[in-house]
Design a protein around this motif. Structure first.
Motif, PDB file in Angstrom:
ATOM      1  N   GLY A 112      21.081  41.989  29.438  1.00 51.02           N
ATOM      2  CA  GLY A 112      21.912  41.868  28.470  1.00 51.02           C
ATOM      3  C   GLY A 112      23.667  41.448  29.628  1.00 51.02           C
ATOM      4  O   GLY A 112      24.148  41.551  28.187  1.00 51.02           O
ATOM      5  N   GLY A 113      24.102  41.214  30.400  1.00 50.53           N
ATOM      6  CA  GLY A 113      24.056  40.598  31.063  1.00 50.53           C
ATOM      7  C   GLY A 113      25.625  41.822  31.162  1.00 50.53           C
ATOM      8  O   GLY A 113      26.744  41.448  31.187  1.00 50.53           O
ATOM      9  N   ILE A 114      25.420  43.052  31.529  1.00 49.48           N
ATOM     10  CA  ILE A 114      26.510  43.924  31.328  1.00 49.48           C
ATOM     11  C   ILE A 114      26.552  44.335  32.807  1.00 49.48           C
ATOM     12  O   ILE A 114      25.233  44.588  33.391  1.00 49.48           O
ATOM     13  N   PRO A 115      27.588  43.895  33.096  1.00 53.22           N
ATOM     14  CA  PRO A 115      27.860  44.468  34.421  1.00 53.22           C
ATOM     15  C   PRO A 115      28.301  45.509  35.205  1.00 53.22           C
ATOM     16  O   PRO A 115      29.177  46.445  34.337  1.00 53.22           O
ATOM     17  N   PHE A 116      28.225  46.295  36.101  1.00 52.73           N
ATOM     18  CA  PHE A 116      27.522  47.335  36.758  1.00 52.73           C
ATOM     19  C   PHE A 116      28.932  47.490  38.621  1.00 52.73           C
ATOM     20  O   PHE A 116      28.242  46.102  39.410  1.00 52.73           O
ATOM     21  N   TYR A 117      29.897  47.835  38.662  1.00 52.38           N
ATOM     22  CA  TYR A 117      30.576  47.864  40.320  1.00 52.38           C
ATOM     23  C   TYR A 117      30.894  48.745  40.403  1.00 52.38           C
ATOM     24  O   TYR A 117      30.729  50.119  40.296  1.00 52.38           O
ATOM     25  N   ALA A 118      30.454  49.426  42.401  1.00 53.53           N
ATOM     26  CA  ALA A 118      31.549  49.878  42.802  1.00 53.53           C
ATOM     27  C   ALA A 118      33.053  50.616  42.413  1.00 53.53           C
ATOM     28  O   ALA A 118      33.256  49.118  42.639  1.00 53.53           O
ATOM     29  N   ASP A 119      33.696  51.960  42.514  1.00 49.28           N
ATOM     30  CA  ASP A 119      34.807  51.796  42.905  1.00 49.28           C
ATOM     31  C   ASP A 119      34.861  50.338  44.392  1.00 49.28           C
ATOM     32  O   ASP A 119      36.373  49.925  43.695  1.00 49.28           O
ATOM     33  N   ALA A 120      34.652  50.354  45.017  1.00 45.45           N
ATOM     34  CA  ALA A 120      35.173  50.187  46.641  1.00 45.45           C
ATOM     35  C   ALA A 120      35.359  48.327  46.352  1.00 45.45           C
ATOM     36  O   ALA A 120      36.391  48.250  46.801  1.00 45.45           O
ATOM     37  N   VAL A 121      34.922  47.848  45.243  1.00 47.05           N
ATOM     38  CA  VAL A 121      34.474  46.589  44.391  1.00 47.05           C
ATOM     39  C   VAL A 121      35.517  45.974  43.308  1.00 47.05           C
ATOM     40  O   VAL A 121      35.164  44.701  43.634  1.00 47.05           O
ATOM     41  N   LYS A 122      35.818  46.828  42.320  1.00 48.61           N
ATOM     42  CA  LYS A 122      36.082  46.640  41.211  1.00 48.61           C
ATOM     43  C   LYS A 122      37.555  45.837  41.788  1.00 48.61           C
ATOM     44  O   LYS A 122      38.434  46.444  42.050  1.00 48.61           O
ATOM     45  N   GLY A 123      37.738  44.740  40.794  1.00 47.86           N
ATOM     46  CA  GLY A 123      38.204  43.674  40.451  1.00 47.86           C
ATOM     47  C   GLY A 123      38.708  42.721  42.415  1.00 47.86           C
ATOM     48  O   GLY A 123      39.318  41.712  41.989  1.00 47.86           O
ATOM     49  N   ARG A 124      37.369  43.058  42.390  1.00 52.02           N
ATOM     50  CA  ARG A 124      37.372  42.206  44.350  1.00 52.02           C
ATOM     51  C   ARG A 124      36.574  41.633  44.134  1.00 52.02           C
ATOM     52  O   ARG A 124      36.519  39.605  44.341  1.00 52.02           O
ATOM     53  N   PHE A 125      35.188  41.698  43.048  1.00 55.35           N
ATOM     54  CA  PHE A 125      33.987  41.229  43.200  1.00 55.35           C
ATOM     55  C   PHE A 125      33.092  41.067  42.266  1.00 55.35           C
ATOM     56  O   PHE A 125      33.940  41.554  41.517  1.00 55.35           O
ATOM     57  N   THR A 126      33.005  39.583  41.766  1.00 49.92           N
ATOM     58  CA  THR A 126      32.368  39.831  40.702  1.00 49.92           C
ATOM     59  C   THR A 126      31.295  39.131  40.566  1.00 49.92           C
ATOM     60  O   THR A 126      29.989  38.241  41.482  1.00 49.92           O
ATOM     61  N   ILE A 127      29.858  39.612  40.065  1.00 53.09           N
ATOM     62  CA  ILE A 127      28.729  39.293  39.872  1.00 53.09           C
ATOM     63  C   ILE A 127      28.335  38.414  38.340  1.00 53.09           C
ATOM     64  O   ILE A 127      29.143  38.381  36.937  1.00 53.09           O
ATOM     65  N   SER A 128      26.979  37.268  38.543  1.00 57.40           N
ATOM     66  CA  SER A 128      26.568  36.281  38.032  1.00 57.40           C
ATOM     67  C   SER A 128      26.054  36.305  37.658  1.00 57.40           C
ATOM     68  O   SER A 128      24.602  36.819  39.197  1.00 57.40           O
ATOM     69  N   ARG A 129      24.598  36.084  36.667  1.00 53.35           N
ATOM     70  CA  ARG A 129      22.998  35.475  36.882  1.00 53.35           C
ATOM     71  C   ARG A 129      23.713  34.239  35.825  1.00 53.35           C
ATOM     72  O   ARG A 129      23.881  33.829  35.048  1.00 53.35           O
TER      73      ARG A 129
END
Length: 114
Positions: free
Chosen positions: A54-71
């Protein structure tokens, strides 16, 4: 059979950026989620980021704000844009796909060093 091929790893200086790509092919009927894990030397593999069907992203705390996932669902691809890289981001990054089973790529090395 599902195949995953990662690309985009390499050597980058601290503060730099890299964009990882993962292409999925084979007998893919439906994808529940795609994402990225990483494994640093001597450490367990850990989840970095994932995205549901459904396009909902999840990030580990260590990378939040720095990494972006897309599909790109039409192309069965997942990307990881990594900014403000730190030496502790150094690891082998693995793409994974959850469908009727969990599938893994071979990994791509990311090294952050000056």
């Amino acid at each position: 059979q599902v195949q995953l091929v990662e690309s985009g790893g390499g050597l980058v200086q601290p503060g730099g950026s890299l964009n990882l790509s993962c292409a999925a092919s084979g007998s893919i009927f439906s994808i529940n989620a795609m994402g990225w894990h990483r494994q640093a030397p001597g450490k367990a593999r850990e989840l970095v980021a994932s995205m549901s069907s459904g396009g909902i992203p999840f990030y580990a705390d260590a990378v939040k704000g720095r990494f972006t996932i897309s599909r790109d669902n039409a192309k069965n691809m997942v990307y990881l844009q990594m900014n403000s890289l730190k030496p502790e981001d150094t690891a082998v990054y693995y793409c994974n796909l959850v469908s009727m089973g969990t599938f893994w790529g071979q990994g791509t090395q990311v090294t952050v060093s000056s």
